[in-house]
Design an enzyme around this catalytic site. Structure first.
Site, PDB file in Angstrom:
ATOM      1  N   HIS A   1       5.688  22.098  -1.194  1.00 34.01           N
ATOM      2  CA  HIS A   1       5.267  22.641   0.101  1.00 34.01           C
ATOM      3  C   HIS A   1       5.895  21.920   1.295  1.00 34.01           C
ATOM      4  O   HIS A   1       6.165  22.545   2.314  1.00 34.01           O
ATOM      5  CB  HIS A   1       3.736  22.570   0.231  1.00 34.01           C
ATOM      6  CG  HIS A   1       3.036  23.584  -0.625  1.00 34.01           C
ATOM      7  ND1 HIS A   1       1.682  23.839  -0.524  1.00 34.01           N
ATOM      8  CD2 HIS A   1       3.492  24.403  -1.596  1.00 34.01           C
ATOM      9  CE1 HIS A   1       1.347  24.786  -1.405  1.00 34.01           C
ATOM     10  NE2 HIS A   1       2.429  25.130  -2.073  1.00 34.01           N
TER      11      HIS A   1
ATOM     12  N   THR B   1       0.810  -1.226   0.000  1.00 33.19           N
ATOM     13  CA  THR B   1       0.000   0.000   0.000  1.00 33.19           C
ATOM     14  C   THR B   1       0.842   1.274   0.000  1.00 33.19           C
ATOM     15  O   THR B   1       0.315   2.361  -0.231  1.00 33.19           O
ATOM     16  CB  THR B   1      -0.865   0.053   1.271  1.00 33.19           C
ATOM     17  OG1 THR B   1       0.025  -0.016   2.401  1.00 33.19           O
ATOM     18  CG2 THR B   1      -1.862  -1.097   1.326  1.00 33.19           C
TER      19      THR B   1
HETATM   20  C1  RB5 Z   1       2.825  -7.052   2.980  1.00 35.26           C
HETATM   21  O1  RB5 Z   1       1.919  -8.080   2.827  1.00 35.26           O
HETATM   22  C2  RB5 Z   1       2.100  -5.732   3.204  1.00 35.26           C
HETATM   23  O2  RB5 Z   1       1.547  -5.708   4.475  1.00 35.26           O
HETATM   24  C3  RB5 Z   1       3.023  -4.564   2.986  1.00 35.26           C
HETATM   25  O3  RB5 Z   1       3.540  -4.627   1.688  1.00 35.26           O
HETATM   26  C4  RB5 Z   1       2.445  -3.176   3.115  1.00 35.26           C
HETATM   27  O4  RB5 Z   1       1.288  -3.032   2.348  1.00 35.26           O
HETATM   28  C5  RB5 Z   1       2.299  -2.673   4.486  1.00 35.26           C
HETATM   29  O5  RB5 Z   1       1.922  -1.504   4.715  1.00 35.26           O
END
Ligand code: RB5
Length: 146
Positions: A97, A66
């Site tokens: 900024h 993510t």
């Molecule tokens: C791994 O599965 C996942 O948790 C990691 O890549 C990330 O998204 C964590 O914030």
């Protein structure tokens, strides 16, 4: 110009795509891993990237599934301002900024073409200083416990 890269397994594929993109643009890439899709812990790579960015006085781009975990980890290192971005405007503002020195991207949340466009926006923008300098200094004071 040097750019530090790092990812966990969740960001590995996107890191590899962005590595090629940066090489095509003529950047020198300092890849801190990971180097395959085997499961690893994102804090390890966030910190590796953060330390390398400070050592080289350059910008970095970090990736996890993510972009959240690795950016949280990188932001624990004093002197790092890592910005998780999902579109170009935020990436531009992160530089202009916030004087962000690391861009964080999610390998499982955005596609390669959008990621390239976000990277370009981040690298083409510059810190504007002025009133933004004062605000960034307030963030830096927090790192001193002031
Ligand atoms: C791994 O599965 C996942 O948790 C990691 O890549 C990330 O998204 C964590 O914030």
């Amino acid at each position: 110009m040097k750019i530090v890269l790092a990812s966990d397994h969740g960001g590995f594929d996107l890191k590899e795509s962005i590595k090629l993109h940066l090489a095509e643009l003529g950047y020198e890439v300092l890849d801190q891993g990971c180097f395959n899709q085997q499961s690893v812990d994102y804090p390890d790579y966030g910190v590796l990237a953060a330390k390398k960015v400070l050592e080289e006085s350059c910008l970095g781009i970090i990736f996890c599934g993510t972009g959240i975990g690795i950016s949280i980890a990188a932001n624990k290192v004093k002197g790092i301002r890592a910005a998780l971005c999902h579109e170009e405007y935020s990436a531009t503002m992160a530089r202009c900024h916030n004087n962000a020195n690391i861009l964080a991207l999610g390998g499982r949340t955005i596609g390669v073409d959008l990621a390239k466009s976000i990277v370009d926006a981040f690298l083409e923008a510059d810190f504007e200083g002025g009133r933004h300098q004062r605000r960034v200094e307030k963030i830096m004071k927090l790192e001193e416990g002031r």
